[in-house]
Design a protein around this motif. Structure first.
Motif, PDB file in Angstrom:
ATOM      1  N   TRP A  22       1.519   1.914  -3.623  1.00  0.00           N
ATOM      2  CA  TRP A  22       0.247   2.329  -4.222  1.00  0.00           C
ATOM      3  C   TRP A  22      -0.092   3.777  -3.850  1.00  0.00           C
ATOM      4  CZ3 TRP A  22      -3.204   0.672  -7.708  1.00  0.00           C
ATOM      5  CH2 TRP A  22      -4.497   1.209  -7.672  1.00  0.00           C
ATOM      6  N   ASP A  23       0.116   4.103  -2.575  1.00  0.00           N
ATOM      7  CA  ASP A  23      -0.268   5.424  -2.083  1.00  0.00           C
ATOM      8  C   ASP A  23       0.555   6.545  -2.717  1.00  0.00           C
ATOM      9  OD1 ASP A  23      -2.229   4.403  -0.467  1.00  0.00           O
ATOM     10  OD2 ASP A  23      -1.088   4.546   1.400  1.00  0.00           O
ATOM     11  N   ARG A  24       1.665   6.193  -3.337  1.00  0.00           N
ATOM     12  CA  ARG A  24       2.500   7.221  -3.967  1.00  0.00           C
ATOM     13  C   ARG A  24       2.266   7.334  -5.456  1.00  0.00           C
ATOM     14  NH1 ARG A  24       7.340   4.914  -0.688  1.00  0.00           N
ATOM     15  NH2 ARG A  24       6.428   5.419   1.341  1.00  0.00           N
ATOM     16  N   THR A  25       1.340   6.542  -5.993  1.00  0.00           N
ATOM     17  CA  THR A  25       1.041   6.668  -7.424  1.00  0.00           C
ATOM     18  C   THR A  25      -0.083   7.682  -7.604  1.00  0.00           C
ATOM     19  OG1 THR A  25      -0.603   4.926  -7.408  1.00  0.00           O
ATOM     20  CG2 THR A  25       1.677   4.260  -7.798  1.00  0.00           C
ATOM     21  N   SER A  26      -0.115   8.262  -8.777  1.00  0.00           N
ATOM     22  CA  SER A  26      -1.099   9.316  -9.031  1.00  0.00           C
ATOM     23  C   SER A  26      -2.506   8.733  -9.130  1.00  0.00           C
ATOM     24  CB  SER A  26      -0.756  10.039 -10.337  1.00  0.00           C
ATOM     25  OG  SER A  26      -0.962   9.166 -11.435  1.00  0.00           O
TER      26      SER A  26
ATOM     27  N   ILE B 187       0.813  -1.217   0.000  1.00  0.00           N
ATOM     28  CA  ILE B 187       0.000   0.000   0.000  1.00  0.00           C
ATOM     29  C   ILE B 187       0.842   1.260   0.000  1.00  0.00           C
ATOM     30  CG2 ILE B 187      -2.067  -1.049   0.975  1.00  0.00           C
ATOM     31  CD1 ILE B 187      -1.302   0.060   3.686  1.00  0.00           C
TER      32      ILE B 187
END
Lengths: 420, 420
Positions: free
Chosen positions: B280-284, B277
């Motif tokens: 994931w949390d750092r993708t736009s 996660i």
């Protein structure tokens, strides 16, 4: 909601946004090819469920009626400056205030805002009401070492806990510079809070240990029924309750208690207590009730009456044996055996899978709040650790102590008193 | 309740009672100095909450409206005989039927019965209503080896799952001779069920692995809102639903499918899927929606419409690029890309603390039911494992496949067909 317009704290700091975006990318405004209208507050969630104000004289999540579920996290602060620590606490305050009202952690929310940047909320609570979410922050003794110039601010009451007889503490489950207790009636809401606060802290603080609790084991108000722990017994019947007249003085740090920045705050002690439930489950009902000192069904003291009857430790039965065993948990934990000391308990049952012998890794994540651990948790636990018949079925594997500062306001973030 | 008077199974077997009492002690009737009146059924719990019948044509917990919480357990059978295995399943049937109605696991309950014996229920659910508890049993491929003479009974559809590209399975999270899925709207009720069934199995089967899930990620009926997974997206919108006409033939084993004892049963596949996660949390937001193929807020396909609009995989946008990426999860998992194959999903979000890098150990405990894994889970997962853009953010660490027999009746315990 007025937090976005509060003068002192218009939103997350640049580092807070960096945390959301990951190293090297600032979350807002740098995206290319933004082809969607930016819609502040679109991440707002509305719901009819209970919600507790984050701002106030005291932090919520202490005398608040205990919610059903818990996510607790302890953090190590990274190599940052005192002012960066202050900024982290301001960012946490900003996001915590939003989330307790059902808003996303940041102003755009999980599903809108700059389309080429990471969302400023992770989204798993998007359709969920606040569900009574409270977020409670605390500071461990290690925060007051020489890294941030805070040694002079350490309250005397924030002691290093002594070694208790029988302690089987595991290094990775002990301590922490900071802690966050998130309680909610919906576990997804509590998990969402810890996840997003942890994300905001990226590069400034990282998770040291964390714990999910699936069922409350304490009542913090008289309106709540006493729940059961994994021994199958009602737990914390003699717990302090929010509405009791004497509770305030046992829970809140009072003027003159020392460390004036802590006035209106409290001290949190956490203990991860593994229960050897397979062994417990093989003991007789008689032995279980002897160990606890109460009946299993009603929860009445073995001296008679009903759940809330005062135990009579002098009552005797056959052969003049005391009806309530002298080594029973109820007796040794009782205020009358501890110079009147009492605790506000807020523990949760946990199950963390099973060990490789096929035993459930289960127990109690014990949390208590108090005005001064030196006069409350420490002597009570010394007494229990030495003499409690229940120790045969328990193993303390995790431990933490945290100074829980007073509540924040819109222009004074959590822990502002540390930096005055 | 009539189970206690059913002729074939008046209560727990002697071994079941032994399990409750621990090695060497029979639970009932051997106590000395019993000074309390034995009160059968005193452990009964009543409550207004939902309850689902345990007995029936099919097991409950499959098309039952997905409850909010999960405790799942896989067991290894000990060195016992086939008839002892049959007796274990009969004991489990007896206790499961009781617990789904809110009764204790055994006839005395947690707080009464022979006072010098261990209680025949552990008690933590004593005051709790059934809370929609369902208990669903399954048999893994390893049960059909040569230990119990069951090799000839193994259904062809109960395949050993192939290795899927990217699998990162951990031995201790894979397989199992038996499984139990306990679902409830109250996690304490689900935990209580697994704990007591595990206890009854003492000496006959032991926990191999187990998993708590705190939030459902699937709707199994159209009346339920689609919940969100820890990627923050609505999950399983295109899931089979109980009320859809075609569901029956995709979920239940039909006459003529082979292994006649499985008619009316289903096949369960479980996958413990850790989500990375933090990455994931750092993708736009753009990338997240591309990977999923749906909008994050509404859950609508990127081809337009609302959540339940059919995705249009041929729709194109700028530069004739497809609006729904060809590697998106929604496209690759869609029945139209899998020869019409669909699954009844019943997964749960999990958080198991954090790893030593300070990352939440979190993800999806995926559960699906189907008529034949060879035509459903296996080809769909092969497709996803090869091509799904989501794989970058996933790691499959646990896996199980289980034959879920048809429902029990008062005189035919779970799995009776194995021993005909």
């Amino acid at each position: 909601m007025t937090d976005d317009s509060a003068p002192a704290r218009p939103g997350l700091s640049r580092r807070g946004l960096l945390g959301l975006a990951g190293a090297g990318v600032v979350g807002a405004g740098i995206g290319f090819g933004i082809d969607r209208v930016v819609t502040p507050e679109a991440g707002a969630v509305s719901g009819a469920a209970a919600s507790y104000p984050f701002y106030g004289e005291h932090q919520s999540g202490i005398v608040t009626a205990a919610q059903d579920r818990l996510h607790f996290a302890a953090f190590d602060v990274s190599d940052i400056t005192a002012s960066e620590l202050e900024e982290l606490l301001a960012d946490w305050t900003y996001a915590a205030n939003r989330m307790t009202t059902g808003l996303g952690a940041g102003k755009y929310g999980p599903a809108s805002g700059p389309y080429d940047s990471p969302p400023d909320d992770t989204g798993e609570a998007l359709d969920l009401p606040p569900s009574g979410l409270t977020i409670t922050f605390g500071f461990g003794p290690s925060l007051f070492d020489d890294r941030f110039g805070l040694a002079g601010k350490r309250p005397d009451a924030l002691v290093d806990l002594p070694h208790f007889p029988g302690d089987a503490l595991v290094d990775t489950l002990v301590g922490g510079d900071l802690c966050i207790q998130a309680c909610s009636d919906d576990p997804q809401v509590a998990v969402h809070a810890i996840r997003n606060l942890s994300r905001i802290a990226f590069g400034r603080a990282s998770l040291r240990w964390s714990q999910l609790g699936f069922g409350r084991t304490s009542s913090t108000t008289r309106a709540q029924a006493t729940p059961r722990n994994l021994f199958g017994f009602k737990d914390g019947t003699a717990n302090l309750r929010a509405e009791d007249a004497e509770t305030a003085k046992d829970v809140w740090v009072q003027p003159g208690d020392g460390a004036s920045w802590m006035t209106g705050g409290s001290y949190l002690v956490s203990r991860k207590i593994r229960m050897t439930i397979e062994t417990w489950d093989r003991t007789s009902l008689r032995e279980q009730e002897r160990v606890v000192g109460r009946t299993k069904g009603e929860g009445a003291p073995l001296s008679g009456g009903t759940e809330f009857s005062e135990p009579d430790f002098d009552a005797t039965g056959r052969a003049d044996a005391p009806l309530i065993d002298t080594a029973s948990h109820v007796r040794l934990a009782h205020p009358s055996m501890n110079d009147g000391a009492a605790l506000l308990r807020r523990g949760y049952n946990f199950v963390d899978g099973n060990d490789d012998l096929g035993r459930l890794n289960a127990g109690l994540f014990f949390i208590c709040f108090q005005r001064d651990p030196r006069a409350q948790f420490v002597p009570i636990q010394l007494q229990l650790a030495k003499n409690d018949a229940m120790n045969e079925y328990l193993r303390h594997v995790g431990s933490g102590i945290f100074a829980v500062p007073p509540g924040a306001t819109a222009d004074r973030p959590i822990g502002a008193g540390l930096f005055d």
